[in-house]
Design an enzyme around this catalytic site. Structure first.
Site, PDB file in Angstrom:
ATOM      1  N   GLU A  99       0.383  15.639  16.098  1.00  0.00           N
ATOM      2  CA  GLU A  99      -0.987  15.244  15.766  1.00  0.00           C
ATOM      3  C   GLU A  99      -1.138  13.734  15.793  1.00  0.00           C
ATOM      4  O   GLU A  99      -2.161  13.203  16.212  1.00  0.00           O
ATOM      5  CB  GLU A  99      -1.368  15.767  14.366  1.00  0.00           C
ATOM      6  CG  GLU A  99      -2.840  15.598  14.014  1.00  0.00           C
ATOM      7  CD  GLU A  99      -3.183  14.284  13.309  1.00  0.00           C
ATOM      8  OE1 GLU A  99      -4.359  14.027  13.097  1.00  0.00           O
ATOM      9  OE2 GLU A  99      -2.267  13.511  12.989  1.00  0.00           O
ATOM     10  N   GLU A 100      -0.110  13.039  15.353  1.00  0.00           N
ATOM     11  CA  GLU A 100      -0.208  11.579  15.206  1.00  0.00           C
ATOM     12  C   GLU A 100      -0.304  10.854  16.549  1.00  0.00           C
ATOM     13  O   GLU A 100      -0.660   9.685  16.602  1.00  0.00           O
ATOM     14  CB  GLU A 100       0.988  11.047  14.405  1.00  0.00           C
ATOM     15  CG  GLU A 100       1.045  11.548  12.960  1.00  0.00           C
ATOM     16  CD  GLU A 100      -0.045  10.960  12.082  1.00  0.00           C
ATOM     17  OE1 GLU A 100      -0.855  10.161  12.582  1.00  0.00           O
ATOM     18  OE2 GLU A 100      -0.085  11.314  10.892  1.00  0.00           O
ATOM     19  N   ASP A 133       4.441  16.532  12.248  1.00  0.00           N
ATOM     20  CA  ASP A 133       5.010  15.263  12.745  1.00  0.00           C
ATOM     21  C   ASP A 133       4.546  14.118  11.854  1.00  0.00           C
ATOM     22  O   ASP A 133       3.592  14.256  11.087  1.00  0.00           O
ATOM     23  CB  ASP A 133       4.577  14.993  14.199  1.00  0.00           C
ATOM     24  CG  ASP A 133       3.083  14.719  14.330  1.00  0.00           C
ATOM     25  OD1 ASP A 133       2.293  15.470  13.716  1.00  0.00           O
ATOM     26  OD2 ASP A 133       2.706  13.757  15.021  1.00  0.00           O
TER      27      ASP A 133
HETATM   28 ZN   LIG Z   1      -2.437  13.551   9.368  1.00  0.00          ZN
END
Ligand SMILES: [Zn+2]
Length: 412
Positions: free
Chosen positions: A175-176, A80
């Site tokens: 993850e973000e 992502d």
């Molecule tokens: Zn990253």
């Protein structure tokens, strides 16, 4: 080199922006586009046991090619991109043989990537840089990491003379928005340790990150007509102001660096009747981190005491919640996993840059889920914005580091 550029471009041109306001995993349906593409590619290069689960977590295996017992290791990155800046319609530009001067990202909009501002660029003179066109982010965070892992696996498959144990690959969504590790099946992954390929400049090797907590403090007030307010009105905004003033003055992100922790007010919402203060608390040191949380509680208690009689109860409540912890606690007992990465870099002529992360990584969560997971450079700079760029040579070096770590682990 062209191969790695083509692969990277095939990833960054797929929009995979995540969305913190979504409850699904992945948080945005478009992340499936790249996830499905990656599954096909992993199969095509000859990876085995390629799986994608209902939440778009991808895993794959490169089997061992040695007879003796070698620890299973893993490499992890996220597909992502941050919601902080648009990742739609990325049009990468390739600057060959960078001359050390300004790079015009967008002539029409007058957007320039300049080494006058971004001094790091100068160390890549003569190299090939991939930049944006000034209207989007690039997505090297962390599609550079994916490029490197896939390329390294492909290289190992094509070079069976390089001896390695079983290697697991994991690609995650979201993850973000802090959820990359949440639904990661550590048992299914089955590695003894792993590395996230999610750092920035060449050489970065990180195994320490912040301990992190969030706090929300709610202050109550009493609204009375201001003309008749004496001795009756309690203005919750002013009490919140007292609270903020009682926090240590210099311990804020803009005045701290290295191992210095901080309190960071991230939200303030008030009326006379009710005000909430939101802050985040960060410290690498666990004891100091606990002290910081206690201080927030203590200031809240002091305010409660001073208003107990007038308000007739607790005027303030603090909710403090841990977010993640320093992976150092989990990595230090298995320090050889950092040593191998450091050795790999040195053997490749890369100067390791070992420093504490002033943030968190998926690896910190994974480390607490039973998969110790230091972070290695992916090569990009200026993440999360239009000035993001990545030197292709750094990506190539990251590929070599992955290959070398696999090799060194099998020799141990
Ligand atoms: Zn990253």
């Amino acid at each position: 080199m062209q191969h790695i550029i083509d692969r990277f471009i095939s990833y960054v041109t797929v929009d995979t922006e995540s969305d913190p306001n979504s409850d699904t995993t992945p948080s945005t349906a478009k992340q499936w586009d790249l996830a499905n593409q990656l599954v096909e590619e992993l199969k095509a290069i000859g990876m085995e046991d390629v799986t994608i689960d209902d939440n778009a977590y991808i895993m794959a295996t490169l089997p061992s090619n040695v007879d003796h017992e070698v620890p299973v290791i893993g490499f992890v990155s996220h597909f992502d991109t941050t919601p902080d800046f648009t990742g739609a319609n990325v049009k990468p530009q390739i600057v060959h043989n960078y001359d050390g001067g300004d790079i015009v990202l967008n002539k029409e909009l007058d957007i320039v990537l300049s080494p006058g501002y971004f001094k790091d660029m100068l160390q890549y003179k003569g190299q090939t840089l991939i930049t944006t066109d000034g209207t989007t982010l690039l997505g090297a965070d962390d599609k550079a990491g994916i490029t490197e892992i896939v390329t390294a696996m492909e290289y190992l498959i094509q070079h069976p003379e390089i001896k390695h144990g079983k290697i697991r690959v994991g690609f995650t969504p979201d993850e973000e928005i802090g959820r990359g590790a949440h639904k990661f099946d550590v048992a299914k992954f089955g590695a003894e340790w792993a590395y996230t390929m999610d750092g920035s400049q060449i050489g970065e090797l990180e195994y320490e990150n912040f301990n992190a907590a969030g706090a929300k403090i709610t202050f109550k007030g009493k609204s009375v007509h201001p003309g008749y307010a004496k001795g009756k009105m309690i203005n919750s905004m002013l009490i919140a102001n007292d609270f903020i003033s009682a926090l240590p003055k210099g311990e804020v992100p803009e005045k701290t660096t290295g191992y210095e922790g901080f309190f960071h007010v991230v939200g303030l919402n008030g009326s006379i009747e009710e005000t909430t203060v939101q802050l985040i608390i960060r410290d690498h040191d666990r004891a100091k981190f606990e002290d910081r949380k206690q201080l927030v509680q203590k200031i809240t208690d002091n305010i409660n005491n001073s208003f107990k009689e007038q308000f007739g109860g607790d005027i303030a409540t603090a909710e403090i919640k841990d977010s993640y912890f320093n992976m150092k606690e989990k990595v230090e007992p298995v320090m050889h996993i950092v040593d191998i990465a450091e050795k790999a870099m040195k053997e490749l002529g890369i100067e390791p840059i070992i420093k504490p992360i002033r943030g968190g990584t998926d690896g910190s969560q994974l480390s607490y889920m039973g998969l110790p997971c230091p972070n290695i450079f992916a090569g990009g700079h200026n993440f999360h914005g239009k000035y993001e760029y990545v030197p292709v040579e750094s990506m190539q070096k990251a590929v070599e580091v992955i290959v070398k770590i696999a090799e060194l682990t099998a020799q141990k």
